[in-house]
Design a protein around this motif. Structure first.
Motif, PDB file in Angstrom:
ATOM      1  N   ILE A  14      41.918 112.994  65.891  1.00  0.00           N
ATOM      2  CA  ILE A  14      40.473 113.052  65.717  1.00  0.00           C
ATOM      3  C   ILE A  14      39.881 111.650  65.670  1.00  0.00           C
ATOM      4  O   ILE A  14      40.552 110.682  65.343  1.00  0.00           O
ATOM      5  CB  ILE A  14      40.105 113.834  64.440  1.00  0.00           C
ATOM      6  N   THR A  15      38.614 111.579  65.992  1.00  0.00           N
ATOM      7  CA  THR A  15      37.914 110.297  66.001  1.00  0.00           C
ATOM      8  C   THR A  15      37.333 110.017  64.625  1.00  0.00           C
ATOM      9  O   THR A  15      37.196 110.908  63.784  1.00  0.00           O
ATOM     10  CB  THR A  15      36.784 110.312  67.039  1.00  0.00           C
ATOM     11  N   ALA A  16      36.943 108.797  64.413  1.00  0.00           N
ATOM     12  CA  ALA A  16      36.457 108.375  63.099  1.00  0.00           C
ATOM     13  C   ALA A  16      35.170 109.078  62.713  1.00  0.00           C
ATOM     14  O   ALA A  16      34.901 109.303  61.528  1.00  0.00           O
ATOM     15  CB  ALA A  16      36.264 106.861  63.084  1.00  0.00           C
ATOM     16  N   ASP A  17      34.349 109.447  63.706  1.00  0.00           N
ATOM     17  CA  ASP A  17      33.062 110.076  63.401  1.00  0.00           C
ATOM     18  C   ASP A  17      33.142 111.600  63.433  1.00  0.00           C
ATOM     19  O   ASP A  17      32.127 112.288  63.377  1.00  0.00           O
ATOM     20  CB  ASP A  17      31.982 109.588  64.371  1.00  0.00           C
ATOM     21  N   SER A  18      34.355 112.145  63.528  1.00  0.00           N
ATOM     22  CA  SER A  18      34.514 113.595  63.582  1.00  0.00           C
ATOM     23  C   SER A  18      34.254 114.230  62.222  1.00  0.00           C
ATOM     24  O   SER A  18      34.491 113.621  61.176  1.00  0.00           O
ATOM     25  CB  SER A  18      35.942 113.954  64.026  1.00  0.00           C
ATOM     26  N   SER A  19      33.793 115.455  62.255  1.00  0.00           N
ATOM     27  CA  SER A  19      33.688 116.222  61.019  1.00  0.00           C
ATOM     28  C   SER A  19      35.093 116.550  60.545  1.00  0.00           C
ATOM     29  O   SER A  19      35.999 116.802  61.344  1.00  0.00           O
ATOM     30  CB  SER A  19      32.897 117.517  61.254  1.00  0.00           C
ATOM     31  N   PRO A  74      33.403 123.435  56.591  1.00  0.00           N
ATOM     32  CA  PRO A  74      32.943 122.059  56.837  1.00  0.00           C
ATOM     33  C   PRO A  74      33.228 121.614  58.264  1.00  0.00           C
ATOM     34  O   PRO A  74      32.933 120.473  58.628  1.00  0.00           O
ATOM     35  CB  PRO A  74      33.757 121.248  55.824  1.00  0.00           C
ATOM     36  N   SER A  75      33.831 122.529  59.076  1.00  0.00           N
ATOM     37  CA  SER A  75      34.126 122.246  60.490  1.00  0.00           C
ATOM     38  C   SER A  75      35.147 121.123  60.640  1.00  0.00           C
ATOM     39  O   SER A  75      34.982 120.201  61.451  1.00  0.00           O
ATOM     40  CB  SER A  75      32.833 121.884  61.244  1.00  0.00           C
ATOM     41  N   GLY A  76      36.237 121.220  59.880  1.00  0.00           N
ATOM     42  CA  GLY A  76      37.259 120.180  59.906  1.00  0.00           C
ATOM     43  C   GLY A  76      38.046 120.140  61.207  1.00  0.00           C
ATOM     44  O   GLY A  76      38.790 121.068  61.530  1.00  0.00           O
ATOM     45  N   ASN A  77      37.900 119.050  61.946  1.00  0.00           N
ATOM     46  CA  ASN A  77      38.631 118.906  63.206  1.00  0.00           C
ATOM     47  C   ASN A  77      40.136 118.799  62.981  1.00  0.00           C
ATOM     48  O   ASN A  77      40.933 119.306  63.767  1.00  0.00           O
ATOM     49  CB  ASN A  77      38.137 117.672  63.965  1.00  0.00           C
ATOM     50  N   GLU A  78      40.525 118.108  61.894  1.00  0.00           N
ATOM     51  CA  GLU A  78      41.954 117.951  61.667  1.00  0.00           C
ATOM     52  C   GLU A  78      42.623 119.289  61.383  1.00  0.00           C
ATOM     53  O   GLU A  78      43.768 119.534  61.750  1.00  0.00           O
ATOM     54  CB  GLU A  78      42.213 116.953  60.530  1.00  0.00           C
ATOM     55  N   SER A  79      41.886 120.196  60.749  1.00  0.00           N
ATOM     56  CA  SER A  79      42.428 121.517  60.481  1.00  0.00           C
ATOM     57  C   SER A  79      42.708 122.269  61.777  1.00  0.00           C
ATOM     58  O   SER A  79      43.664 123.051  61.861  1.00  0.00           O
ATOM     59  CB  SER A  79      41.454 122.313  59.616  1.00  0.00           C
ATOM     60  N   GLY A  83      36.588 121.041  69.708  1.00  0.00           N
ATOM     61  CA  GLY A  83      35.277 120.926  70.331  1.00  0.00           C
ATOM     62  C   GLY A  83      34.789 119.516  70.547  1.00  0.00           C
ATOM     63  O   GLY A  83      33.637 119.313  70.952  1.00  0.00           O
ATOM     64  N   LEU A  84      35.650 118.488  70.287  1.00  0.00           N
ATOM     65  CA  LEU A  84      35.264 117.122  70.629  1.00  0.00           C
ATOM     66  C   LEU A  84      34.900 117.062  72.108  1.00  0.00           C
ATOM     67  O   LEU A  84      35.486 117.749  72.938  1.00  0.00           O
ATOM     68  CB  LEU A  84      36.407 116.158  70.334  1.00  0.00           C
ATOM     69  N   HIS A  85      33.916 116.217  72.434  1.00  0.00           N
ATOM     70  CA  HIS A  85      33.371 116.249  73.783  1.00  0.00           C
ATOM     71  C   HIS A  85      34.404 115.877  74.842  1.00  0.00           C
ATOM     72  O   HIS A  85      35.174 114.923  74.709  1.00  0.00           O
ATOM     73  CB  HIS A  85      32.181 115.303  73.923  1.00  0.00           C
ATOM     74  N   ASP A  86      34.371 116.658  75.915  1.00  0.00           N
ATOM     75  CA  ASP A  86      35.108 116.386  77.139  1.00  0.00           C
ATOM     76  C   ASP A  86      34.326 117.068  78.248  1.00  0.00           C
ATOM     77  O   ASP A  86      33.870 118.208  78.093  1.00  0.00           O
ATOM     78  CB  ASP A  86      36.539 116.941  77.056  1.00  0.00           C
ATOM     79  N   ASP A  87      34.141 116.366  79.369  1.00  0.00           N
ATOM     80  CA  ASP A  87      33.343 116.946  80.453  1.00  0.00           C
ATOM     81  C   ASP A  87      33.922 118.262  80.961  1.00  0.00           C
ATOM     82  O   ASP A  87      33.203 119.087  81.545  1.00  0.00           O
ATOM     83  CB  ASP A  87      33.238 115.956  81.618  1.00  0.00           C
ATOM     84  N   GLY A 111      26.626 114.706  70.458  1.00  0.00           N
ATOM     85  CA  GLY A 111      25.484 114.127  71.157  1.00  0.00           C
ATOM     86  C   GLY A 111      25.286 114.745  72.522  1.00  0.00           C
ATOM     87  O   GLY A 111      24.148 114.891  72.988  1.00  0.00           O
ATOM     88  N   ASP A 112      26.384 115.110  73.183  1.00  0.00           N
ATOM     89  CA  ASP A 112      26.274 115.704  74.521  1.00  0.00           C
ATOM     90  C   ASP A 112      25.948 117.192  74.454  1.00  0.00           C
ATOM     91  O   ASP A 112      25.289 117.716  75.359  1.00  0.00           O
ATOM     92  CB  ASP A 112      27.591 115.517  75.278  1.00  0.00           C
ATOM     93  N   ALA A 113      26.420 117.868  73.418  1.00  0.00           N
ATOM     94  CA  ALA A 113      26.212 119.319  73.320  1.00  0.00           C
ATOM     95  C   ALA A 113      24.868 119.675  72.714  1.00  0.00           C
ATOM     96  O   ALA A 113      24.319 120.742  72.990  1.00  0.00           O
ATOM     97  CB  ALA A 113      27.325 119.955  72.492  1.00  0.00           C
ATOM     98  N   GLY A 114      24.309 118.784  71.900  1.00  0.00           N
ATOM     99  CA  GLY A 114      23.121 119.153  71.148  1.00  0.00           C
ATOM    100  C   GLY A 114      23.505 120.053  69.986  1.00  0.00           C
ATOM    101  O   GLY A 114      24.671 120.151  69.606  1.00  0.00           O
TER     102      GLY A 114
END
Length: 469
Positions: free
Chosen positions: A112-117, A139-144, A182-186, A257-260
């Protein structure tokens, strides 16, 4: 000014009620839903007037009947952000036990990135799958997401393959996942329609509804973290929020930012069970943009629509003409089955269109309950169902009417004429034959008598005289 506004609002409401009572607005009946204290008026909703949403895509449908209530660019591809976690939770629930214990690894955190939930998980701590799902959904934990993916499939890539396969099974045609969080990827996208299918499937799990519909979740102490309370990012399930809706049963927010701003939610009220999705709500409206859009969407859907048994078995669907009956010329046609449909509030049987499968009148005799064919029932051009149609009562045959009807056919008339001619000819032949037979019998009797008379004369001529004594 405030008092004048209140009077105008009240007058408007009275006018709407009066129109509804006269049937002038039978198909778009509006009903009061909630008071807007700041405006001093009563909000009303009409099925014919969908809410104006700022989200680029939205979809709302009833799970029971499959009826689509709103479709705004629902087939367009958008980035789902953390709504992805609905599919992550679905696959995890289908392949793991809630009581499974899983230890967080550093590799899970490195993804996960530093700014991830995140849910604040630390390498080395052990949690049950149930609590990992709470960390994922509230809390929408990405690491989980990565911890669950590794536990289920061994690594997240294999888990993502499972996600894509499951999406295909559900009929999602505009969806492709690249990661479980759900981290952004085209190349990571879905549609509002597909996301509704995924959430609807997840709702079949009572555990998913219970966890994702919780406003808070008490996480027990672990070796790396103290006991703490998780809070749901979806304000629709938070009773302390001014956007709270008690009808909402589950859901998942999403944002990049890309998904809104995005949100998928399920709600249930008065027999109406809906799933709604809003995607790409403008960030300019703030962090609650998607939630506000969903609040408007669900308020409209749950207030202006109803799922009800619009037709019950035995209800009269219409009438059909009947020929050759001694009991009249019209027969009531009843429904053999019930129809449950999602329709605007206020819709009645009188608003339905019914088309019977037979053409022209029926022919007596007809027995009560006799199957007559089928009835296609529709509302404003949308077919609701095709059901069996039966006779509501019996109709007896009129013999005179049957005979006259039969004779009205030219072919039948020819048959009758030919039969009568044949009958007359036959009678004539039989009469002639009888006359000839009688004449023959008379001749024979006459000849017999002549023969007898002649015999007596001959016998007298040759008679032996008696001897004298």
């Amino acid at each position: 000014m405030r008092r004048l506004t209140q009077r105008l609002a009240n007058a408007t409401l009275v006018l709407l009620v009066a129109l509804a009572a006269t049937g002038a607005t039978a198909l778009t009946l509006t009903v009061p839903v909630r008071a807007l204290a700041d405006e001093g008026a009563t909000q009303v909703y009409s099925a014919a007037q969908a809410p104006e949403l700022s989200a680029q895509a939205a979809f709302l449908y009833d799970r029971t009947t499959g009826t689509v209530l709103l479709d705004k660019n629902a087939g367009e591809r958008h980035y789902p952000a953390s709504m992805t976690k609905v599919m992550t939770a679905l696959v995890a629930l289908e392949h793991a036990n809630l009581t499974d214990e899983v230890t967080v690894e550093q590799a899970d955190l490195d993804m996960i990135t530093a700014d991830s939930s995140n849910a604040g998980l630390r390498a080395g701590e052990t949690l049950m799958v149930e609590n990992l799902l709470a960390c994922l959904l509230l809390p929408s934990g990405n690491e989980s997401a990565y911890v669950l993916a590794r536990h289920v499939a061994g690594d997240y890539q294999a888990f993502v393959d499972m996600m894509n396969s499951r999406a295909a099974e559900l009929g999602c045609t505009g969806t492709h996942f690249v990661n479980p969080c759900g981290l952004h990827d085209d190349d990571h996208y879905t549609t509002a329609h597909d996301m509704a299918l995924i959430l609807s499937e997840a709702e079949k799990s009572a555990d998913f509804v219970r966890i994702s519909g919780s406003a808070t979740w008490d996480l027990p102490e672990t070796s790396m973290n103290p006991a703490r309370t998780l809070k749901n990012t979806d304000l629709l399930v938070n009773p302390e929020s001014n956007l709270y809706m008690d009808a909402v049963t589950c859901g998942k927010t999403g944002y990049t930012g890309d998904a809104g701003r995005c949100l998928a939610a399920g709600a249930s009220k008065d027999g109406l069970d809906v799933v709604g999705v809003v995607m790409a709500a403008p960030e300019s409206e703030g962090s609650t943009a998607a939630i506000s859009n969903m609040h408007d969407l669900l308020s409209w859907g749950l207030s202006a629509w109803q799922t009800t048994s619009i037709v019950n078995a035995g209800d009269v669907l219409g009438t059909s003409a009947v020929r050759l009956s001694k009991d009249g010329e019209k027969l009531n046609v009843s429904a053999a089955d019930a129809i449950t449909a999602t329709l605007p509030v206020g819709t009645t049987e009188d608003d339905l269109d019914v088309a019977f499968s037979w053409q022209g009148p029926l022919t007596a005799p007809v027995e009560a309950g006799q199957p007559l064919g089928t009835a296609a029932v529709s509302f404003q051009g949308r077919e609701l169902a095709t059901i069996g149609a039966v006779a509501a009562f019996g109709m007896r045959l009129s013999i005179p009417a049957f005979v006259m009807d039969w004779l009205s056919d030219p072919i039948h008339m020819v048959i009758v004429v030919v039969a009568l001619v044949a009958l007359f000819v036959l009678v004539g032949l039989l009469a002639s034959r009888g006359s000839r037979r009688r004449q023959r019998d008379l001749r024979r009797e006459h000849d017999r008598r002549r023969a007898q008379a002649a015999g007596r004369r001959v016998g007298a001529h040759y008679a032996t005289p008696r001897k004298k004594r």
